[in-house]
Design a protein around this motif. Sequence first.
Motif, short mmCIF file in Angstrom:
data_model
loop_
_atom_site.label_atom_id
_atom_site.label_comp_id
_atom_site.label_asym_id
_atom_site.label_seq_id
_atom_site.Cartn_x
_atom_site.Cartn_y
_atom_site.Cartn_z
N ARG A 1 0.81 -1.33 -0.07
CA ARG A 1 -0.12 -0.06 -0.11
C ARG A 1 1.07 1.30 0.12
N HIS A 2 1.92 1.22 0.85
CA HIS A 2 2.84 2.31 0.91
C HIS A 2 3.45 2.71 -0.60
N ASP A 3 3.83 1.68 -1.02
CA ASP A 3 4.55 1.75 -2.50
C ASP A 3 3.65 2.27 -3.58
N LEU A 4 2.23 1.63 -3.56
CA LEU A 4 1.35 2.06 -4.50
C LEU A 4 1.14 3.71 -4.36
N ARG A 5 0.83 3.95 -3.03
CA ARG A 5 0.85 5.52 -2.67
C ARG A 5 1.85 6.36 -3.19
N LEU B 1 -1.19 4.01 -16.44
CA LEU B 1 -0.90 3.41 -15.31
C LEU B 1 0.02 2.15 -15.21
N GLY B 2 0.33 1.60 -16.50
CA GLY B 2 1.17 0.29 -16.51
C GLY B 2 2.21 0.50 -15.98
N PRO B 3 3.17 1.47 -16.23
CA PRO B 3 4.35 1.48 -15.49
C PRO B 3 4.29 1.46 -13.86
N VAL B 4 3.26 2.38 -13.52
CA VAL B 4 3.24 2.46 -11.99
C VAL B 4 2.78 1.24 -11.43
N LEU B 5 1.56 0.44 -11.88
CA LEU B 5 1.19 -0.65 -11.08
C LEU B 5 2.18 -1.99 -11.16
N ALA B 6 3.16 -1.73 -12.44
CA ALA B 6 3.79 -2.83 -12.63
C ALA B 6 5.07 -2.75 -11.71
N SER B 7 5.48 -1.72 -11.05
CA SER B 7 6.53 -1.38 -10.20
C SER B 7 6.28 -1.58 -8.73
N VAL B 8 4.94 -2.18 -8.46
CA VAL B 8 4.71 -2.57 -6.97
C VAL B 8 4.51 -3.85 -6.91
N GLY C 1 4.14 -7.85 -6.28
CA GLY C 1 3.09 -8.63 -5.75
C GLY C 1 1.91 -8.23 -6.05
N LEU C 2 1.58 -7.12 -6.64
CA LEU C 2 0.34 -6.38 -6.89
C LEU C 2 -0.30 -7.20 -8.13
N ASP C 3 -1.49 -7.61 -7.98
CA ASP C 3 -2.15 -7.76 -9.26
C ASP C 3 -3.29 -6.99 -9.47
N PRO C 4 -2.83 -6.03 -10.60
CA PRO C 4 -3.85 -5.13 -10.95
C PRO C 4 -5.47 -5.70 -11.31
N GLY C 5 -5.47 -6.66 -11.94
CA GLY C 5 -6.80 -7.14 -12.14
C GLY C 5 -7.54 -7.55 -10.95
N ARG C 6 -7.19 -7.79 -9.66
CA ARG C 6 -7.78 -8.12 -8.70
C ARG C 6 -7.75 -7.02 -7.61
N HIS C 7 -6.70 -6.22 -7.52
CA HIS C 7 -6.68 -4.98 -6.61
C HIS C 7 -7.13 -3.72 -6.90
N VAL C 8 -7.00 -3.30 -8.26
CA VAL C 8 -7.04 -2.10 -8.72
C VAL C 8 -8.38 -1.88 -9.83
N ARG C 9 -9.00 -0.65 -9.55
CA ARG C 9 -9.87 -0.45 -10.67
C ARG C 9 -9.56 1.04 -11.18
N VAL C 10 -9.81 1.16 -12.47
CA VAL C 10 -9.39 2.42 -12.96
C VAL C 10 -10.47 3.11 -13.86
#
Length: 302
Positions: free
Chosen positions: A139-143, A167-174, A176-185
């Motif tokens: 969470r800290h990294d994503l923020r 947001l591709g580069p932003v989300l890819a840099s966190v 263990g984050l699975d954008p499809g499960r944890h993020v909505r844009v």
Amino acid sequence: MCVTVVKKVHNIRNRPYAGAMNEDPSPGLRPQSLMLTFLGNYVLRRDIAVFSGSFVELFAGLGVGEHALRSTLTRMTGRGLLARHRQGRRMHFGLTGRSERILLDGEARVWRRGAVNEDWDGQWTVLSFSMPESWQRQRHDLRSRLMWAGFGPLGNGTWIAPSKVDLGPVLASVEGLDPGRHVRVFHGSAGAPTDVTQMIRDAFDLDGLAAGYQEFLDRWDRPDPIPKAPHDLARYLWMMTEWLQLVGVDPRLPVQHLPDDWPAVRAQKVLHELRERYDAPAREIADRLVEFIPVAKAAAGD
């Protein structure tokens, strides 16, 4: 709580110059930040590696001692931001693919996008995320990544940015984050009864941003900025490093929703005026002080 994080980041990155409070003309800027500014202006796109002794001599004029300078070179090499190149008994340092990407992004923020958003199309990127309670580091990294990408927090895991953000580069840099499960844009414009000006005040630290630009103006908007500086190269590197730190936390908010006297407008004008004054003499000094060797272009995946 998220708003507090934004304020803390701004305050850390915009500490006042040490020279503003005593006789030492050297600004209180971190050696790594100064190094990145130097590399972006005098090494990027040249496929060269700079002799370590040149860095020692040059950075002494910026108020950075030899021990701090060599520690910075070691840390940056360890983080994949510099590559070592030995020639005989001499050690040289050049860019990596990672540092090239960082420097190109900084260059685009300063000279192509700028700090003043006068042609906003009314579009927003809205992002929400939900993670397990145990994922504090993620969470800290994503923020942190979201703030760098120009987002501000509305609360409850919802963030907004005044543009269509890739947001591709932003989300890819966190990790263990699975954008499809944890993020909505979502992308779109604000609808009634949203008060966009108030929403911006709620999500972004306008007072902190304005204070940073005002500090910049206090130092640089004068006939002879930092008169005790050793030369124009020092002035240029100090000025550009401070500016990069400002635009690094500035989300480029639409100027029509900001106070009429928004200081970034005047600050950006001063930056361009001083660039015209300092650029040529600073480059001449850098060319005289820097010994380098040609190297192969850094691999994109480095």
